[in-house]
Motif scaffolding. Sequence first.
Motif, PDB file in Angstrom:
ATOM      1  N   LEU A  37      86.259  28.486 133.503  1.00 41.63           N
ATOM      2  CA  LEU A  37      85.178  28.167 134.890  1.00 41.63           C
ATOM      3  C   LEU A  37      86.317  26.056 134.202  1.00 41.63           C
ATOM      4  CD1 LEU A  37      82.152  27.416 135.149  1.00 41.63           C
ATOM      5  CD2 LEU A  37      83.331  27.693 136.774  1.00 41.63           C
ATOM      6  N   HIS A  38      86.667  26.402 132.902  1.00 41.04           N
ATOM      7  CA  HIS A  38      87.355  24.933 132.407  1.00 41.04           C
ATOM      8  C   HIS A  38      89.000  25.488 132.564  1.00 41.04           C
ATOM      9  CE1 HIS A  38      88.996  21.824 129.902  1.00 41.04           C
ATOM     10  NE2 HIS A  38      89.640  22.549 129.169  1.00 41.04           N
ATOM     11  N   ARG A  39      89.417  26.338 132.775  1.00 41.93           N
ATOM     12  CA  ARG A  39      90.806  26.917 133.204  1.00 41.93           C
ATOM     13  C   ARG A  39      91.322  26.492 134.537  1.00 41.93           C
ATOM     14  NH1 ARG A  39      91.117  30.694 130.433  1.00 41.93           N
ATOM     15  NH2 ARG A  39      90.063  32.162 131.934  1.00 41.93           N
ATOM     16  N   ALA A  41      89.417  24.599 137.312  1.00 43.43           N
ATOM     17  CA  ALA A  41      88.895  23.028 137.145  1.00 43.43           C
ATOM     18  C   ALA A  41      88.776  22.016 136.275  1.00 43.43           C
ATOM     19  CB  ALA A  41      87.113  23.047 136.709  1.00 43.43           C
ATOM     20  N   GLY A  42      89.786  22.737 135.305  1.00 40.68           N
ATOM     21  CA  GLY A  42      90.518  21.420 135.033  1.00 40.68           C
ATOM     22  C   GLY A  42      89.463  20.075 134.379  1.00 40.68           C
ATOM     23  N   SER A  43      89.681  18.732 134.290  1.00 36.80           N
ATOM     24  CA  SER A  43      89.216  17.751 133.695  1.00 36.80           C
ATOM     25  C   SER A  43      87.712  17.494 134.591  1.00 36.80           C
ATOM     26  CB  SER A  43      89.506  16.763 133.689  1.00 36.80           C
ATOM     27  OG  SER A  43      90.010  16.118 135.372  1.00 36.80           O
ATOM     28  N   SER A  44      87.335  17.846 135.693  1.00 33.78           N
ATOM     29  CA  SER A  44      86.185  17.284 136.382  1.00 33.78           C
ATOM     30  C   SER A  44      85.658  19.027 136.294  1.00 33.78           C
ATOM     31  CB  SER A  44      87.018  17.308 138.489  1.00 33.78           C
ATOM     32  OG  SER A  44      87.662  18.701 138.746  1.00 33.78           O
ATOM     33  N   LEU A  45      85.285  20.010 135.389  1.00 41.14           N
ATOM     34  CA  LEU A  45      84.558  21.333 134.728  1.00 41.14           C
ATOM     35  C   LEU A  45      83.258  20.433 135.411  1.00 41.14           C
ATOM     36  CD1 LEU A  45      84.286  23.621 133.611  1.00 41.14           C
ATOM     37  CD2 LEU A  45      84.240  23.336 131.634  1.00 41.14           C
ATOM     38  N   VAL A  46      82.487  19.471 134.551  1.00 39.69           N
ATOM     39  CA  VAL A  46      80.819  19.451 134.972  1.00 39.69           C
ATOM     40  C   VAL A  46      80.397  19.025 136.619  1.00 39.69           C
ATOM     41  CG1 VAL A  46      79.089  17.821 134.564  1.00 39.69           C
ATOM     42  CG2 VAL A  46      80.429  18.707 132.750  1.00 39.69           C
ATOM     43  N   ASP A  47      81.572  18.183 137.237  1.00 35.06           N
ATOM     44  CA  ASP A  47      81.187  17.668 138.529  1.00 35.06           C
ATOM     45  C   ASP A  47      81.351  19.223 139.682  1.00 35.06           C
ATOM     46  OD1 ASP A  47      80.924  15.992 137.522  1.00 35.06           O
ATOM     47  OD2 ASP A  47      82.716  15.108 138.075  1.00 35.06           O
ATOM     48  N   GLN A  48      81.757  20.270 138.744  1.00 39.14           N
ATOM     49  CA  GLN A  48      82.430  22.026 140.025  1.00 39.14           C
ATOM     50  C   GLN A  48      81.461  22.813 139.614  1.00 39.14           C
ATOM     51  OE1 GLN A  48      86.311  22.265 140.362  1.00 39.14           O
ATOM     52  NE2 GLN A  48      86.976  20.474 141.176  1.00 39.14           N
ATOM     53  N   VAL A  49      80.887  22.680 138.767  1.00 39.49           N
ATOM     54  CA  VAL A  49      79.870  23.299 137.966  1.00 39.49           C
ATOM     55  C   VAL A  49      78.328  23.706 138.715  1.00 39.49           C
ATOM     56  CG1 VAL A  49      81.006  24.587 136.176  1.00 39.49           C
ATOM     57  CG2 VAL A  49      78.514  22.642 135.764  1.00 39.49           C
ATOM     58  N   SER A  50      78.258  24.617 138.931  1.00 40.55           N
ATOM     59  CA  SER A  50      76.532  25.443 139.630  1.00 40.55           C
ATOM     60  C   SER A  50      75.594  24.670 138.383  1.00 40.55           C
ATOM     61  CB  SER A  50      75.909  26.323 139.694  1.00 40.55           C
ATOM     62  OG  SER A  50      75.964  27.468 138.609  1.00 40.55           O
ATOM     63  N   GLY A  51      73.835  23.857 139.038  1.00 41.76           N
ATOM     64  CA  GLY A  51      73.112  23.295 138.524  1.00 41.76           C
ATOM     65  C   GLY A  51      72.785  24.602 136.851  1.00 41.76           C
ATOM     66  N   SER A  52      72.967  26.037 137.254  1.00 43.48           N
ATOM     67  CA  SER A  52      72.824  26.151 136.595  1.00 43.48           C
ATOM     68  C   SER A  52      73.359  25.907 135.096  1.00 43.48           C
ATOM     69  CB  SER A  52      72.039  27.704 135.924  1.00 43.48           C
ATOM     70  OG  SER A  52      73.060  27.818 137.103  1.00 43.48           O
ATOM     71  N   ASP A  53      74.168  26.619 135.303  1.00 41.00           N
ATOM     72  CA  ASP A  53      75.979  26.106 134.257  1.00 41.00           C
ATOM     73  C   ASP A  53      75.736  25.011 133.706  1.00 41.00           C
ATOM     74  OD1 ASP A  53      76.481  28.282 134.709  1.00 41.00           O
ATOM     75  OD2 ASP A  53      77.563  28.339 136.117  1.00 41.00           O
ATOM     76  N   ARG A  54      75.267  23.723 134.512  1.00 41.72           N
ATOM     77  CA  ARG A  54      75.280  22.895 134.406  1.00 41.72           C
ATOM     78  C   ARG A  54      74.260  22.020 133.838  1.00 41.72           C
ATOM     79  NH1 ARG A  54      75.528  18.406 139.437  1.00 41.72           N
ATOM     80  NH2 ARG A  54      77.954  19.557 138.959  1.00 41.72           N
ATOM     81  N   THR A  55      73.426  22.623 133.837  1.00 36.09           N
ATOM     82  CA  THR A  55      71.665  22.836 132.579  1.00 36.09           C
ATOM     83  C   THR A  55      72.385  23.172 131.073  1.00 36.09           C
ATOM     84  OG1 THR A  55      70.373  22.601 134.383  1.00 36.09           O
ATOM     85  CG2 THR A  55      69.308  23.312 131.977  1.00 36.09           C
ATOM     86  N   LEU A  56      73.076  24.236 131.548  1.00 41.82           N
ATOM     87  CA  LEU A  56      73.242  24.918 130.084  1.00 41.82           C
ATOM     88  C   LEU A  56      74.469  23.816 129.235  1.00 41.82           C
ATOM     89  CD1 LEU A  56      73.951  27.394 128.168  1.00 41.82           C
ATOM     90  CD2 LEU A  56      76.106  28.304 129.945  1.00 41.82           C
ATOM     91  N   TYR A  57      75.505  23.280 130.573  1.00 44.73           N
ATOM     92  CA  TYR A  57      76.217  22.123 129.338  1.00 44.73           C
ATOM     93  C   TYR A  57      75.398  21.454 128.714  1.00 44.73           C
ATOM     94  CZ  TYR A  57      79.558  18.666 128.963  1.00 44.73           C
ATOM     95  OH  TYR A  57      80.114  17.608 128.717  1.00 44.73           O
TER      96      TYR A  57
END
Length: 82
Positions: A37-39, A41-57
Amino acid sequence: MIWLTWRQFRTQAAVVFAAVAAFAAALAVTGPRLADLHRTAGSSLVDQVSGSDRTLYYTGLLIVLVVPAVIGMFWGGAADLP
């Protein structure tokens, strides 16, 4: 002297070892997907991930900030109190 120190802190050392092993297992499971995902999405990773992955982050961020303080409070406290 080292034997005495090990004997006094072996429970804490075992707990920390188990926690680090559990954290390493969680990173081994989620790491490749998050790296991909980081590779992509680049720097806007948190904005592009789903809700469950954002919760994990955010959970991981909270753990990184809070756990060392909690460990320091309990491990660094006086152990010889009656």
